[in-house]
Write a protein that holds these residues in place. Structure first.
Motif, PDB file in Angstrom:
ATOM      1  N   TYR A  64      39.686  40.799  49.038  1.00 57.33           N
ATOM      2  CA  TYR A  64      38.662  39.940  48.433  1.00 57.33           C
ATOM      3  C   TYR A  64      39.188  39.311  47.153  1.00 57.33           C
ATOM      4  O   TYR A  64      38.883  38.152  46.846  1.00 57.33           O
ATOM      5  N   GLY A  69      37.345  36.238  45.480  1.00 59.75           N
ATOM      6  CA  GLY A  69      36.045  36.887  45.436  1.00 59.75           C
ATOM      7  C   GLY A  69      36.081  38.054  44.469  1.00 59.75           C
ATOM      8  O   GLY A  69      35.964  39.211  44.879  1.00 59.75           O
ATOM      9  N   LEU A  72      32.959  40.337  44.419  1.00 59.40           N
ATOM     10  CA  LEU A  72      32.847  41.177  45.609  1.00 59.40           C
ATOM     11  C   LEU A  72      33.880  42.287  45.595  1.00 59.40           C
ATOM     12  O   LEU A  72      33.611  43.394  46.055  1.00 59.40           O
ATOM     13  N   ILE A  75      32.457  44.963  43.414  1.00 59.36           N
ATOM     14  CA  ILE A  75      31.319  45.621  44.053  1.00 59.36           C
ATOM     15  C   ILE A  75      31.789  46.491  45.209  1.00 59.36           C
ATOM     16  O   ILE A  75      31.244  47.565  45.469  1.00 59.36           O
ATOM     17  N   GLN A  76      32.820  46.029  45.903  1.00 59.00           N
ATOM     18  CA  GLN A  76      33.357  46.816  47.013  1.00 59.00           C
ATOM     19  C   GLN A  76      33.827  48.180  46.529  1.00 59.00           C
ATOM     20  O   GLN A  76      33.539  49.207  47.145  1.00 59.00           O
TER      21      GLN A  76
ATOM     22  N   ASN B  45      32.401  46.039  57.151  1.00 60.69           N
ATOM     23  CA  ASN B  45      33.353  45.519  56.184  1.00 60.69           C
ATOM     24  C   ASN B  45      34.224  44.429  56.784  1.00 60.69           C
ATOM     25  O   ASN B  45      34.591  43.474  56.099  1.00 60.69           O
ATOM     26  N   ASN B  48      32.360  41.362  56.648  1.00 56.39           N
ATOM     27  CA  ASN B  48      32.391  40.858  55.281  1.00 56.39           C
ATOM     28  C   ASN B  48      33.684  40.106  55.001  1.00 56.39           C
ATOM     29  O   ASN B  48      33.679  39.079  54.320  1.00 56.39           O
ATOM     30  N   VAL B  52      34.067  36.270  53.698  1.00 53.06           N
ATOM     31  CA  VAL B  52      34.771  35.861  52.483  1.00 53.06           C
ATOM     32  C   VAL B  52      35.886  34.880  52.829  1.00 53.06           C
ATOM     33  O   VAL B  52      36.124  33.912  52.099  1.00 53.06           O
ATOM     34  N   GLN B  64      30.205  34.434  50.228  1.00 52.51           N
ATOM     35  CA  GLN B  64      30.296  35.637  49.399  1.00 52.51           C
ATOM     36  C   GLN B  64      28.920  36.200  49.095  1.00 52.51           C
ATOM     37  O   GLN B  64      28.733  37.422  49.046  1.00 52.51           O
ATOM     38  N   SER B  67      27.826  38.034  52.090  1.00 45.86           N
ATOM     39  CA  SER B  67      28.563  39.291  52.151  1.00 45.86           C
ATOM     40  C   SER B  67      27.941  40.327  51.218  1.00 45.86           C
ATOM     41  O   SER B  67      27.839  41.512  51.556  1.00 45.86           O
ATOM     42  N   PHE B  68      27.494  39.862  50.056  1.00 46.84           N
ATOM     43  CA  PHE B  68      26.814  40.752  49.113  1.00 46.84           C
ATOM     44  C   PHE B  68      25.550  41.342  49.738  1.00 46.84           C
ATOM     45  O   PHE B  68      25.285  42.554  49.642  1.00 46.84           O
ATOM     46  N   MET B  71      26.345  44.040  52.130  1.00 48.50           N
ATOM     47  CA  MET B  71      26.636  45.316  51.462  1.00 48.50           C
ATOM     48  C   MET B  71      25.350  46.051  51.098  1.00 48.50           C
ATOM     49  O   MET B  71      25.245  47.265  51.264  1.00 48.50           O
TER      50      MET B  71
END
Lengths: 288, 105
Positions: A64, A69, A72, A75-76, B45, B48, B52, B64, B67-68, B71
């Motif tokens: 990411y 990103g 992200l 956050i990941q 994932n 995701n 992205v 994105q 993707s958030f 999550m």
């Protein structure tokens, strides 16, 4: 010929391009990611599998980061590697199932062969349908000036991917600020619904995790009969043969006075501490 | 391919497809419920990662943001799913998916 070959010719003019960093990060991280994912599937011990999944989530975070990103990626690491996987490990340790749970053949014949075959077919389909149109150099997604100008000179219809760099530039406040604008602008309704979802999930987990009287009665009366050999754990009283085997394992010096007719039936439904029950059965054993 | 040219976006999509397929295979061939659950997380994932990557291709941040949200939903799903697994384990003293083959006790 292709934009990439032209880029090689003018590579000397390229400064410390982010394309180069992206190249090396990808080719180092992708094999690690794949190896960790395969390990999750093939490792027998669930705790090892969980740790491999943590490695996998870290590689995702790095990918990411090179894909512009940054928010992200952070956050990941925080949410997935830091919270969700810890929840998994907590449950694994809480249940005490960090052992071989899949001994012997399953009930489905040919499960592995069929599963792997379907997985390969799915991968082929995804490769052709999703990744296929973007595999060419026309889709080269980088910010290298050389490639961009080469594409422009060629008159190719490729779109160099510079949109995110422009959006994540410092003038706009960076990636986090941009995502914040989107979240509380266009997507504010979804964001509010998400908060409701989290509250519902928390309440649901509390309701499910509560040890109801009905369940306790079923477990205590032995009606919830586990198939096969039960684990020795908090909720399920040990079966008589298990208690005897544990007694014999303890040896003669253990000084147990376990009742020969299996676990003592408790008529008080408030005693939740079966572990102390087991321990006291091993030490003094005078349970009222 | 030269290092300076970066990585074509298709490579990210290919990696995500491979990881998704590995997750699907894990769900299909494992019988330990918690490992099956971890493979579901792997699949989420991978999706995701495709989001992205497409966000990068198209040059806007909507992927994105989506993707958030994925999550967040995954976190809620893990909470409830693990509570269900704990309850099943209390009832059957096993987290083998083949043991949970009937709705009655």
């Amino acid at each position: 010929m292709s934009a990439l070959l032209l880029a090689q010719e003018v590579a000397a003019e390229v400064t410390a391009a982010s394309g180069s960093a992206e190249f090396w990060v990808f080719w180092i991280i992708a094999p690690i990611s794949l190896a960790a994912a395969i390990s999750v599937v093939i490792l027998k011990n669930p705790v090892h599998a969980a740790l491999m999944l943590v490695i996998n989530f870290f590689t995702f975070a790095l990918l990411y980061a090179v894909l512009q990103g940054q928010f992200l990626a952070t956050i990941q690491v925080i949410v997935y590697a830091g919270a969700i996987m810890i929840l998994f490990l907590f449950v694994l340790m809480l249940l005490g199932v960090d052992r071989e749970a899949e001994a012997g053949p399953g009930k489905v014949r040919g499960q592995r062969v069929a599963g792997i075959t379907l997985g390969v077919v799915l991968f082929a389909a995804l490769t052709v349908s999703v990744a296929g149109p973007f595999m060419g150099t026309d889709s080269a997604c980088n910010t290298s000036e050389a490639v961009t100008t080469a594409i422009a000179e060629q008159g190719s219809d490729a779109r160099p991917c510079t949109g995110l760099e422009a959006q994540n530039a410092d003038e706009t406040g960076g990636n986090v600020a941009q995502i914040g604008r989107l979240l509380f602008g266009d997507y504010v309704w979804a964001f509010e619904v998400t908060s409701v979802l989290l509250v519902v999930a928390a309440i649901g987990a509390m309701v499910l995790g509560k040890r109801t009287d009905k369940l306790s009665e079923l477990v205590d009366s032995g009606e919830a009969d586990p198939p096969g050999e039960p684990y020795e754990l908090v909720m399920v009283p040990a079966a008589p043969e298990l208690a005897e085997s544990a007694e014999s394992a303890n040896g003669p010096g253990a000084g147990t006075s376990a009742p020969a007719d299996g676990p003592a039936t408790r008529d008080d439904d408030t005693s939740d501490d079966d572990t102390s029950d087991d321990e006291s059965r091993g030490t003094d054993g005078d349970q009222a | 391919m030269s290092p300076e040219a970066g990585i074509p976006a298709g490579y990210y999509l290919l990696l995500a497809a491979a990881l998704f397929s590995i997750g699907v295979v894990g769900v299909l061939i494992r019988r330990n419920m918690i490992v099956i659950f971890m493979c579901i997380e792997l699949m989420l994932n991978s999706v995701n990662l495709t989001l992205v990557a497409f966000s990068r291709i198209n040059g806007n941040l909507d992927g994105q943001v989506l993707s958030f949200f994925v999550m967040v939903v995954a976190a809620a799903e893990v909470t409830v799913g693990l509570a269900l697994i704990v309850n099943l384990f209390r009832l059957r003293a096993s987290i083998d998916a083949d043991d949970a083959d009937r709705l009655r006790l």
